[in-house]
Enzyme design. Structure first.
Site, PDB file in Angstrom:
ATOM      1  N   CYS A 122       0.825  -1.207   0.000  1.00 43.24           N
ATOM      2  CA  CYS A 122       0.000   0.000   0.000  1.00 43.24           C
ATOM      3  C   CYS A 122       0.868   1.269   0.000  1.00 43.24           C
ATOM      4  O   CYS A 122       1.514   1.583  -0.967  1.00 43.24           O
ATOM      5  CB  CYS A 122      -0.969  -0.041   1.182  1.00 43.24           C
ATOM      6  SG  CYS A 122      -2.313   1.129   1.111  1.00 43.24           S
ATOM      7  N   HIS A 123       0.897   1.986   1.123  1.00 43.34           N
ATOM      8  CA  HIS A 123       1.734   3.185   1.247  1.00 43.34           C
ATOM      9  C   HIS A 123       3.141   2.856   1.764  1.00 43.34           C
ATOM     10  O   HIS A 123       3.961   3.746   1.922  1.00 43.34           O
ATOM     11  CB  HIS A 123       1.076   4.203   2.191  1.00 43.34           C
ATOM     12  CG  HIS A 123      -0.090   4.915   1.580  1.00 43.34           C
ATOM     13  ND1 HIS A 123      -1.333   4.335   1.474  1.00 43.34           N
ATOM     14  CD2 HIS A 123      -0.204   6.142   1.035  1.00 43.34           C
ATOM     15  CE1 HIS A 123      -2.166   5.188   0.899  1.00 43.34           C
ATOM     16  NE2 HIS A 123      -1.501   6.289   0.613  1.00 43.34           N
TER      17      HIS A 123
END
Length: 171
Positions: free
Chosen positions: A103-104
Site C-alpha cells: 500500500c503506502h
C-alpha cells in the site's frame, strides 16, 4: 527461519500488518515490531488492531535481521519523516535483503531513494511519487523485483503479497 524487522507507528492499515505478520509467524518466522520506543502501543487506523512495540529504532541494527516488512496506512508517511527509519530501510535495500512493502509502504523506500530502476507497485495515490523516484510502476496485485522486493497495492492484495513474501523467505 527469518527474523523480520517490522516498522510501524500509529495509523498503520490494520489488516496490512495483522494478516502478513500472522502468516509469517505461522510459517515459523520471528516478527519484531519497531517504532521510536519499545513498549509503546500503536493503533491501526481502522481501530481493529493494537500492537505493542518490541524495540525502539535506536536499539536495532539492520544486520540483526533477515528481512524488512513495511505495512501501509499512514504509518510509512510518518516514519519517513524520521531519518533513522529512512536509513534503516535503505540498508535492507542496499544489502539486497528481502523487503516487503504494501500500500503506502513504498513511501519509506521513496524517501530512502532506493526505488530507482526497480519494478514495484503501491497504492494508486503514490504511483506518481514512485515513478518520480525512478520505479517502474505496475498496477498489479503483487510485484516481485530481483528476488528481493515484494510490493502490493491494497488490502485486497494481501493473499498474493503474503504468498510471494513467504516464498521469498523460503529461499
Amino acid at each position: 527461519m527469518a527474523k523480520i524487522a517490522t516498522v510501524l507507528t500509529n495509523l498503520f492499515e490494520d489488516s496490512e500488518y495483522t494478516e502478513p505478520a500472522s502468516a509469517y509467524k505461522e510459517a515459523g518466522h520471528d516478527v519484531v515490531t519497531i517504532e521510536k520506543e519499545a513498549g509503546k502501543e500503536v493503533k491501526g487506523k481502522q481501530g481493529q488492531a493494537t500492537v505493542k512495540i518490541d524495540k525502539g529504532i535506536d536499539e536495532v541494527n539492520p544486520d540483526d535481521f533477515d528481512a524488512l516488512f513495511i505495512p501501509g496506512g499512514f504509518s510509512p508517511d510518518q516514519l519517513r519523516a524520521d531519518d533513522r527509519f529512512v536509513q534503516f530501510a535503505k540498508r535492507f535495500m542496499d544489502d539486497k535483503k528481502p523487503v516487503f512493502a504494501i500500500c503506502h509502504g513504498p513511501q519509506l523506500l521513496i524517501t530512502a531513494k532506493t526505488l530507482e530502476g526497480r519494478d514495484a507497485t503501491g497504492y494508486k495515490s503514490i504511483q506518481v511519487d514512485m515513478e518520480y523516484a525512478g520505479a517502474k510502476f505496475a498496477d498489479k496485485e503483487v510485484v516481485v523485483c530481483q528476488n528481493q522486493l515484494v510490493t502490493s497495492r491494497t488490502p485486497d492484495d494481501i493473499p498474493a503479497f503474503v504468498r510471494e513474501s513467504v516464498k521469498l523467505l523460503e529461499k
